[in-house]
Each structure stands twice: as structure tokens, then as C-alpha cells.
Enzyme design. Structure first.
Site, short mmCIF file in Angstrom:
data_model
loop_
_atom_site.label_atom_id
_atom_site.label_comp_id
_atom_site.label_asym_id
_atom_site.label_seq_id
_atom_site.Cartn_x
_atom_site.Cartn_y
_atom_site.Cartn_z
CB SER A 156 -0.92 0.01 1.22
OG SER A 156 -1.60 1.25 1.33
CG HIS A 158 -2.83 5.10 2.02
ND1 HIS A 158 -3.14 6.43 2.19
CD2 HIS A 158 -3.66 4.65 1.04
CE1 HIS A 158 -4.11 6.78 1.37
NE2 HIS A 158 -4.43 5.71 0.65
CD GLU A 213 -8.09 4.19 -5.52
OE1 GLU A 213 -7.22 4.82 -4.88
OE2 GLU A 213 -8.46 3.04 -5.22
CG HIS A 216 -4.28 7.26 -3.98
ND1 HIS A 216 -4.33 6.37 -2.93
CD2 HIS A 216 -2.96 7.36 -4.30
CE1 HIS A 216 -3.10 5.94 -2.65
NE2 HIS A 216 -2.25 6.54 -3.47
#
Length: 254
Positions: A156, A158, A213, A216
Site C-alpha cells: 500500500s 499509504h 481514483e 488518491h
């Protein structure tokens, strides 16, 4: 917006979000959070293969979790997979690496100065957090389906502390309808000025491994973000001279 794209966006309303999926234990939204786009037959051509060398010269930072140039995708996990930033800062209730946090504050201030509503929806997620989220999706939907709605731990963006999901506080946060908001248009145009680019663009899921997305954003730093825009590359993979990563297949070379 062109008609085929609008039609594809409407079709996406039945799909779940991918890498930014919410905790499966949480309360789901009134309607599913779409991954971005499911192209209607014949409306989108297949993404073209990435050509190594499209972007700048190969950068060893592409493999370094601490580098602003690191590329994380379904075939390029962080190394080590449980890597964590050495420092994080709070930005309106969400954590980011210091350089990304400072840039995010400037981006938020600039958007608001232009009258654009914007907020941070999600920032840093640790390996442990992502492990729990992914395990929840596996328990709920099975591994194959879980891979369509949640990144595996270690894969990920993130987890790098360099990715941020933004919204406008409306029902379109983390949903495909965010595409049509003033906030989405603003961050797509002005994000690079602050070092952020839209990481999962329209129609490039065959390269990035994720559906569209528009919320994002990935922090690259202003200089590298400007290089990205000037290069004309559609994805970070293309810009970095890396092959596509559409799934969790064998590790991609390079």
C-alpha cells in the site's frame, strides 16, 4: 466530460473502491464505493505497455522506502514489507511524512484560498493497520475478491506516508462521483505545483493495478512532480521506466 467516459463512470457505481477501501468492519456508505471505472465495451482501449526509459534515468530510489521516488505497487512491495517512516506529522487529524505533511498544508491552504472545499480523508496507514484491514476483507469476501478492494500489507502506498486521499466533505468522498467535483479538478491541475500527482489515473488500471481514483494523491516533491507532468507519462510506473503491475503476479523486473 465525454459521453463514453460518463457512461463508464455510471457503470462504476456498482463497484467497490480498490487500494483505498475502508475498514470492512466499519459502516458502509449508502451506496458502494466504486473502484473508479469499469469501461463499457468498446469505450476504452487497453492501456499501452510501459516503455522503460519514458521517464528520467533509472533511480535507485525507486526501491528505497525512504525515497520520495519509491514505487510501490502489486508487484513491488516495500522492502522490508513492514517498513515504517522514522517520523510522521499530523495534518488535520491524519499522519504524513514531514515533507509530505508540509506540502499537504500548502495544498489545502491554496485550494481553500481559491474557494475550493477540500479535506484529507486518509493518510498514513501502518503495516499492522493494513494487515487488519486486508484480513477483514478476506474474511468477508475471500482472498480473490479482497484483492480487488484492498491492498495487501506491504503493497500500500499509504504505508509510505507519502499518499493522501482527499475529498470535499460530500457524499462523493472516496467515490467515483468525486471525479466531477471542483476539488478533483483543482488537485489534478494544481497538485503538481505542491508536489502531488494523481496516482491512479483514468484508464490505466492495466498498468497501476488499480481502478481510477481521482482522490488518491502521491507526493513526489515539486521538482519530480513537475518532471512527471513534463514527461507526458500517464502513470508513475511509466515515468519511472517500470513495467506494468496489474496484479499480484511474480515480481516485475527493474
Amino acid at each position: 466530460m465525454d459521453v463514453p467516459r460518463a457512461a463508464a463512470l455510471l457503470l462504476a457505481a456498482a463497484l467497490l473502491v480498490t487500494g483505498c477501501a475502508p475498514d470492512p468492519g466499519g459502516t458502509p456508505p449508502a451506496s458502494p464505493e466504486p473502484a473508479g471505472t469499469t469501461p463499457a465495451p468498446g469505450t476504452l482501449s487497453a492501456p499501452s505497455p510501459t516503455s522503460p526509459g519514458t521517464g528520467p534515468a533509472p533511480d535507485t530510489g525507486l526501491d528505497d522506502p525512504a525515497s520520495l521516488a519509491v514505487v510501490v505497487n502489486k508487484r513491488r512491495p516495500l522492502d522490508p514489507v513492514d517498513w515504517a517512516p522514522t517520523a510522521l506529522e499530523d495534518v488535520e487529524g491524519h499522519l504524513l511524512r514531514p515533507e509530505a505533511a508540509a506540502a499537504a498544508r500548502r495544498l489545502l491552504a491554496a485550494a481553500r484560498a481559491d474557494g475550493v472545499p477540500i479535506r484529507i480523508v486518509s493518510g498514513y496507514r501502518s503495516f499492522t493497520e493494513q494487515s487488519g484491514t486486508y484480513a477483514g476483507w478476506v474474511a468477508q469476501k475471500g482472498r480473490e475478491a479482497a484483492d480487488t478492494v484492498s491492498a495487501r500489507p506491504g503493497h500500500s502506498e499509504h504505508q509510505t506516508g507519502l499518499a493522501v486521499d482527499v475529498g470535499d466533505g460530500s457524499a462523493c468522498d472516496l467515490r467515483v462521483c468525486f471525479d466531477g467535483t471542483a476539488t478533483a479538478a483543482w488537485v489534478a491541475e494544481h497538485g503538481p505545483e505542491h508536489g502531488f500527482v494523481v496516482r491512479y489515473p483514468w484508464g490505466e488500471h492495466g498498468t497501476t493495478g488499480y481502478w481510477y481514483e481521482p482522490w488518491h494523491l502521491r507526493y513526489l516533491g515539486p521538482e519530480r512532480a513537475r518532471e512527471f507532468v513534463r514527461s507526458g507519462a500517464a502513470t508513475l510506473e511509466e515515468f519511472s521506466g517500470l513495467p506494468p503491475a496489474p496484479d499480484y503476479g511474480p515480481p516485475a523486473p527493474g
